[in-house]
Structures are given as structure tokens and as C-alpha cells.
Design a protein around this motif. Sequence first.
Motif, PDB file in Angstrom:
ATOM      1  N   ASN A 648       0.863  -1.181   0.000  1.00 53.64           N
ATOM      2  CA  ASN A 648       0.000   0.000   0.000  1.00 53.64           C
ATOM      3  C   ASN A 648       0.897   1.228   0.000  1.00 53.64           C
ATOM      4  OD1 ASN A 648      -2.943  -0.904   0.382  1.00 53.64           O
ATOM      5  ND2 ASN A 648      -1.851  -2.095   1.933  1.00 53.64           N
ATOM      6  N   ARG A 665      -3.472   7.227  -3.340  1.00 49.46           N
ATOM      7  CA  ARG A 665      -3.090   5.995  -2.658  1.00 49.46           C
ATOM      8  C   ARG A 665      -3.155   4.855  -3.682  1.00 49.46           C
ATOM      9  NH1 ARG A 665      -2.293   9.669  -0.018  1.00 49.46           N
ATOM     10  NH2 ARG A 665      -2.746  10.080   2.184  1.00 49.46           N
ATOM     11  N   ARG A 667      -2.589   0.401  -4.333  1.00 45.57           N
ATOM     12  CA  ARG A 667      -2.532  -0.935  -3.755  1.00 45.57           C
ATOM     13  C   ARG A 667      -2.009  -1.891  -4.824  1.00 45.57           C
ATOM     14  NH1 ARG A 667      -7.459  -1.470  -3.080  1.00 45.57           N
ATOM     15  NH2 ARG A 667      -7.940  -2.856  -4.837  1.00 45.57           N
ATOM     16  N   SER A 697      -6.164   3.147  -5.355  1.00 45.40           N
ATOM     17  CA  SER A 697      -7.194   2.917  -4.342  1.00 45.40           C
ATOM     18  C   SER A 697      -7.878   4.199  -3.899  1.00 45.40           C
ATOM     19  CB  SER A 697      -6.587   2.196  -3.135  1.00 45.40           C
ATOM     20  OG  SER A 697      -5.480   2.905  -2.615  1.00 45.40           O
TER      21      SER A 697
END
Length: 816
Positions: A648, A665, A667, A697
Motif C-alpha cells: 500500500n 493511494r 494498492r 485505491s
Amino acid sequence: MRGTAASISLGAMAMAVPSLAQTPPVEPRQLSSSPTIIVTAVPRGLNRLDASISVSTVSPDEISILSPRSTAEIFRNIPGVRAESSGGEGNANIAVRGLPLATGGAKYVQLQEDGLPALQFGDITFATADSFIRADLNVLRIEAVRGGSASTLVSNAPGAVINILSKTGETAGGDIRAGFGLDYEEYRLDFDYGAPIGDDWRFHVGGFYRRGEGPRKVGYDGNRGGQIKGNVTKYFASGFVRLYFKYLDDHAVSYLPAPARVTGSDSDPSYQSLPGFSINGGSPYSRNIRTALTLDRDNRPVRDDVADGMRSLVRQVGMEIQVQPGDGWTLRERFRYANTSGRFTGLFPAAVDNASTIATALGGAGASIAYATGSLAGTTIATPATLNGNGLLSESAIFDVRLRNLDEIVNDMRAIRDANVGGGKLTLTGGLYLARQYMKSDWRWTSLVSDVRGDGNAALIDIRNAAGQRVTEAGVYGYGATYFGNCCRRDYDLRYDIAAPFAAMSFLRGKWTLAGSVRWDNGRTRGNLRGVAATVGSLDVNGDGTISPPETRTTLLPAARSPVRYDYDYVSWSTGLNYRLDREMSFFARYSRGGRANADRILFGPAIDAAGGIADKSAAVDFVRQAEAGVKYRTRRMELYATLFHANTEEQNFEATSLRFLDRRYRATGVELEGSYFSLNGLGLTAKGTWTDAKISADAITPANEGNRPRRQAKFVYQLTPQYRRQLFTIGANIVGTGDSYAQDSNQLKLPGFTTVSLFAEVRPMPRVSVSIGANNLFDVKGFTEAEEASIPVNGIVRTRSINGRTISATVGYSF
């Protein structure tokens, strides 16, 4: 032979398999030549099967088969690493394990030489770390650690550390290699020699010099320069002292995106070269586009040479000391000072369209065009629609960046203590990392109009309006980044200081090893900048006493400077467990949190307030959290490694060409696979592959991107490297493949997957003499690594960057 024809031509590795005199008559070397002990991103040397980290090595033997044309092309053969090696011998985009390439460079990956970073930040705008590294005969091997302890034993490398290790003269011997391109113009000479001096001293020295046009047509010697590196080591009863130096002065062409025709649909596109412009063999550079008339940081006219390209100038000295005073103690000190500077000069197309369309857009209805440079200078182009067979013009910007000062001072000191505790072995490490990175640059762009041809003979174009008045002057439309909203006249003078105490422990008992580490990075940024509010005005740039239309479009730096003054700190940690099933197999699992401090890429955006502080403290550092688990198997003839990973990632960034700020963000989940096998009859094979499922994400600025795959991230990439080696010859191939990806985060236009094949053949007709041929991208594949457009435009012209086409080179070598 330890030299490779392929790398001779381009500043990659000019080394390969040993010479005949050093080759066993029956027993071939292991193809991967992976060492048992690794030294990268670990407290000290550690057995690979005892380390709870994912690590790979690349040896000179393997590099020769790769036939690389740049150092980044070597890195793309490391599992988990995505190296977009389409920009020449620098300016590569490098990522790992689905961590984003939201802008450029190597944000989450640190490139090292002998355990210390080439630059503190791998994504400095126009000064990526790979631009200041050249792999040559000095290289002992390359080690790459993904995730894990890279988060805590190195600053600013939560994704990976790639470390180029140098020979130190443990074995007497040397090589001389002379190479040249067979189907392109470049000549190169490599050498190295090292040896023990008595019982206590060792030395090694090596380097290269090359000159030539390079693998693509530019019309002049675009790649020219060289490097010399050396070290001397004094051994004593309890340790050693090593002094080393490096001098690099090299120019390389920067291959930026160029126009290609794209037909079909976004989901099923077909990329084709334009008439007169090969997308994988041509370039917009030309002997007729050499002068960049612009303004320096004091708004004074200067003339720069486009042929400066990517210039890397490094004067470096360093020292390493290791002492074992007894009672289980080991003390180690590494220090380096690098006086670093350079240039980045490149042509970037802001827009490519029909000649009449651009002429009308810039000069109004009834505008005409004429050659401004070249043998036809002053000649009117009567039929623009047939110009060069494609009828196109390019609105181009010269990215003209002076890297005045990238000096770096680094000191890494650590103390290690071994003790027997509770029936096992406890190792404790404490250390302090100190670094200072200067960052002094000025951006001085110019906006041009040129025709579109890729044979090194492109010309600048003048436009006149219907009344016959010039809109351009000698092909110049504006003295600034006119096509980019006059964004990019910048000048900054910064210093980044880092102090990072760290600690690590490992406890080995029986078959189990428990490891953990923590690092506390403290950063301080001080300096000033100009360019946030650059103005457009009039200035007699060419000094002829009159103000021409382009001179009314001159971007001027303000006199006032804005301060930059902020501090940050963050904690990284990592813990792992390794189980050694037997001497051939082990299993491991690890979880880590590492940080990456943002540097120059947040300077001109909302992250910095008027007082020079951080408006949003979260913008100072981005964190990566990774979980991984794997299995390792190694015998004398076979190696197998597999690692599952999940990451992450936080990302705040700025892209200079699109003027986009990012706050996201990510992932990513995937698996890395790596294996090798070699037999007694001379056959060998390495195979590597990475499957990655990556997603955006969260996106604070463009929520529509959430759930999309990050741009340029393929789901599957792989490499296969077979070879057959006998006493008198070696043949081998390197096959690299990648799946489809998307040009932009909106997931519209696809970049098709591709596979390249490179071949290497060497003959050793007599002891110590070798002759070899290397073919890179044998089938002349067009492989696209990026595109500026998110979707196919109406005119079907996409600005994209392809890997180099087929290049074949030869080398003659002598080992002694």
C-alpha cells in the motif's frame, strides 16, 4: 572473453564470460553466478538463504548475454523491477512491485554504488539517479533488494535498493575491449586491471571512452565521453581500509516522446511509424537544430548547444573502513563526497499536427511556412501537405536545464555486536546515517517550430502571417515554455540534510532467524526558489536592436526569491522471520513500513506555503507498507525463488510536462518468480517473471481514477536468458516480454504488450583473445513504454516513447 559487444556501444556493461585462458574445459560456470553472501540493505554480509528478504543478483556473465544498451536495460532483468529503458543512457523511469511511476525517475527505488546512493532522491526532475551511473568493466555484480530491510537500512528507498558493486583487485588480471556498431555509429574502448600488491594491498582501476551518433539518428555525435574508476585496499589483521575514486564526464542523447500514428481504438490500437520518422530508430534531433537561444537565471541571453544532451559530470572520492577489534564487535565506516553537476537538454513535442493546421494556429488564416535552418534555409514550402511525406509540423520545446550543483556528502557508520544468548546467536546493530544533498538548477526553455523527420536532418520552420510578417524568428516562437502556459522558467538553490539513526537485530537459533530493524529519518530543507510567478514580457533576446514577435513572448524570472524552509521526520520499521529447512531451502515472511521524503517535485505546488514551510505535513513524506512471504531453493546447479507481496503506497507528486499535481493511494498484490539451471554439458537458463495486480485505491484530485490500473503498469512481465557455453565459444539470448498497459491513469489508450529478443555470440579462437557480436532487439520490435495522450486524438498522432530498434555491434577483446 569478459567483454560484450552489445554493451560496448552504449555505456552499459562491456563484460561477459571469461576468456579462454580462464575457462574450465568441461565445467561451465553457473549462469547466474549468484553469490552465497549478500551485502546490500543488510547490517553486514549475510547468507542469501538465511535472509528474510527478497534479493536478486546479476553477474557480469549474465549481463553479457543481455546485450544491454543502457544501465536501465540491465535492471529490467531483475524480477519485480519495472525499468522503462527507452530514454537513452539516463532519465529512465524505474519502479518496483506495482509502486507507482506517477511522474518519472525512481521515486521509491534507490540506486547505489558500493553501498552508498548515487543521489539521495532518485526522481530529481531532469536529474534521475541513473543518469550519473555507468556500468562498465569495473562491475563485480549487481544486487537488488526489494522491500524488506530496504525500508530501514537505507533512507528514501521503501521499494528497493539496486546496488552496483565494484571489483577490488582480489584476483590479478585485466581486459581491454574495443567495440563498434555494425549498423549504427558508435565506437568504444573499455579497460580494467586489478591485482594484489604483496600480501596486504589490492587495487583495481577501469573505465571506458566512447564516441558516436548512438543507436538512433541524430545527425551528430550524441553519445560521447567516458569514465574512470578505481580503488585501493589495505588489509590488516582486524580489517581493512579502502579508498576509491570516480570521474565521469559523459554526454548522452535523451530520447523523449516522439510522434507516431495510432489507428484502431483505444482498447485495440495499432502504433505505426510516420513516413520519414521511425519511432524506434529516428529522433527529432538534427544537425540543423543545435542552438538554443534563451535566458539564464539572471535573465541574460545565452546560447546553449542542444547536443549537450544529458551531460553527467561526477568527481567522486570515498573511503570504507571495517575493523573487528574482538569480543564479537565489528565497526564499519563508509564516506563519500561527490562533486556532481550536469545538463539536461532535449526536444519535447508539445503538439504535432498537419503543417497547415499549426501554421494557421500560430500565424492566422493565410499563413505560410519556410525553412529556417538547413540547406534550404529561406526557401518557402509551397505544398505543406507533402512535407517530408507526412505533411506535419511540430511545436517543440527545448528542455534546457542547467544542473549547477548536485553535490552529495554521505556518511554511514555502524557498530555490530555478536553474542551467544539463550542457545542462539544474537546480532545487534546500531548506526547513524548522515547526508547532505545540494540541488541547484535553473530551467531555461525555448519554444520552436520544426518539421517532422527522424534522419538527423530535421529543420526549424519559420511562419509568416498573411501580410508576410514573421510570427517566428529562426524557427523560435517564444523564449520560454510558451506551449506549456509559460510554466517552466525556474531557478532553485536548495540543500537537503538527512540524519538517520537506525538499529537492527537478528536472532538465530536452530533453523529459525528472527530479524527486525527501525530507522528514524530527520530531514531539513533550506534554500530559495524563483519561478512560481514567472512573467511574460518583451526583451531583445538576440541583441539586434529590435523586438520581434517571439521576443514579446519571453518568460522572465522575477527578482524576488521565495524561501524554502521546513523540517520533517518519520519512522520506518521492518520485521521478518526466516526458516532454514535444510542447507538448500528456506522460507521467509516479512512486514515493513518505509518512508520516502519528497524533494523538488513538491516545490512549485500547494504543498509549500508563502513562508517556505509545509502547508500540509503529509506532503513531506509518502509511506509504503509491504507484506511479503517467499521460498528460496538453491543447489549447485539450480536456483528457485518465489515471493508473494502486497503493498500500500502513498503518493504526492508533480509532473513537469503536464503540470499535474497528484495526491493518491495505491494498492498492489503480486508474485515474483526467479529460477536458473545449468548443466555439465554447457547449457544454462535463467527465467524471471512478475505478476502484479495494481490499483489506484484513492485519488483526492481525480476521484474518477479510483479503481483503475496505474499508468504503464503491465500485469505480467518476464525474462528468459538461455545460453550454451563451450571452451571455444558462447552463444546466448535474452528474451524480455511485457503485457499490455495503459498510457494514462484514466485507463483509455492502451500501450500494447511486446517481446524483444537479443542475441550474443562469442568466439575465443586463441587463449586470451575473443571476438563477439551482440544484437539488441534483433527483430526490430516497436515497444512503447509511455504516451502523453490519454486517448487517440482526432488527428491520430500520439506522442509516445519506444524502445530502441535493432542495433548490432561487435567487439574484439584481450584478457591478461
